[in-house]
Scaffold this active site. Sequence first.
Site, PDB file in Angstrom:
ATOM      1  N   ASP A 140       0.866  -1.186   0.000  1.00  0.00           N
ATOM      2  CA  ASP A 140       0.000   0.000   0.000  1.00  0.00           C
ATOM      3  C   ASP A 140       0.900   1.232   0.000  1.00  0.00           C
ATOM      4  OD1 ASP A 140      -1.938   1.971   0.491  1.00  0.00           O
ATOM      5  OD2 ASP A 140      -3.125   0.644   1.758  1.00  0.00           O
TER       6      ASP A 140
ATOM      7  N   HIS B 109      -7.258  10.142   6.361  1.00  0.00           N
ATOM      8  CA  HIS B 109      -8.652   9.769   6.636  1.00  0.00           C
ATOM      9  C   HIS B 109      -9.391  11.039   7.036  1.00  0.00           C
ATOM     10  CE1 HIS B 109      -8.447   5.310   6.442  1.00  0.00           C
ATOM     11  NE2 HIS B 109      -7.167   5.609   6.481  1.00  0.00           N
TER      12      HIS B 109
ATOM     13  N   GLU C 252      -6.625  -0.885  -4.301  1.00  0.00           N
ATOM     14  CA  GLU C 252      -7.010   0.485  -3.952  1.00  0.00           C
ATOM     15  C   GLU C 252      -6.638   1.483  -5.043  1.00  0.00           C
ATOM     16  OE1 GLU C 252      -5.048   2.104  -0.465  1.00  0.00           O
ATOM     17  OE2 GLU C 252      -6.638   3.586  -0.162  1.00  0.00           O
TER      18      GLU C 252
HETATM   19 MN    MN Z   1      -3.806   2.739   1.091  1.00  0.00          MN
HETATM   20 MN    MN Z   2      -6.528   4.163   1.877  1.00  0.00          MN
END
Ligand code: MN
Ligand code: MN
Length: 298
Positions: A83, A162, A283
């Site tokens: 990621d 976030h 993602e």
């Molecule tokens: Mn990510």
């Molecule tokens: Mn993410």
Amino acid sequence: MDYLQCYQKAGQIASEVRETARSTNHIGKTLLDICYSLENKIKVLGGLPAFPVNVSLNDVAAHYTAEPYDETEVKDGDVLKIDIGVQIDGYIADTAVTVCYNSKYDPLVRASEAALAEAVRYATANARVSEIGKVIENTIVKFGFKPIQNLSGHSLDQYTIHAGKSIPNIRTIGSSFGLLENQAYAIEPFVTTKNGHGVVFEGKTKNIFAIRSRKPSKDKKADSFLETIWNTYKSLPFAARWLMDRYEATEVLNSIDVLIAKKNIHAYPILVETQGQIVTQSEHTIIPKIDHVDIITR
Ligand code: MN
Ligand code: MN
């Protein structure tokens, strides 16, 4: 550059680094080498890591990055989620790929890729996130697998990964909202096997950190360390190994411990599938438009 151009540039770099991660054979490499090499590539391409590269193995769904002297090697048979976050002036592109060295789990990888592809098609401005969650769950269920129900996509803002809005990976009831035009969102389906619970819990390991408060801790060393982190990473996540070029290893680890105890720093626990089942992830970061979806990490 305006903010949309920053997102485009961050997205191009993140995409190129993700494709490198996808096509590299990682077997026999350490997680430390993988993190260093991908983070270095982000910098060479003109970006900055928005968070430490996450290298989460098998039943670890997310939030593992290499420890300072991490010797964990990727083995034949492993399933590795990589990621990657890239920031340009704080504007973040967030993208992930699963590399799979056990053909038994290839369908699990295909399910997360398909769920992402389907979800992204729906993610125009004003699309309801409840619809996106439904599409993700339906796609995964068609493969005979389960979505991870307590992990979700998210809105992104400058220096904030976030940013307050979640995009579910499951059918939800109750409150929903529409995607905003020109707001960045990450969509990230996580998939586990039918024997999985489809839920992650917080593991003991914590090796990703971020500043929560800049209130002085009254420990002189720790406060100067906190200033360094703020000046370098702002509120974005960082890893202990990122500070080893400026501080002794013991000083880094001590200061982090002090600042966690004083609640200046938050430590993110790894997230592990409850039944110990393999998890895959895909993602993209997208920017909804009225009549199309701009996939900035395409
Ligand atoms: Mn990510
Ligand atoms: Mn993410």
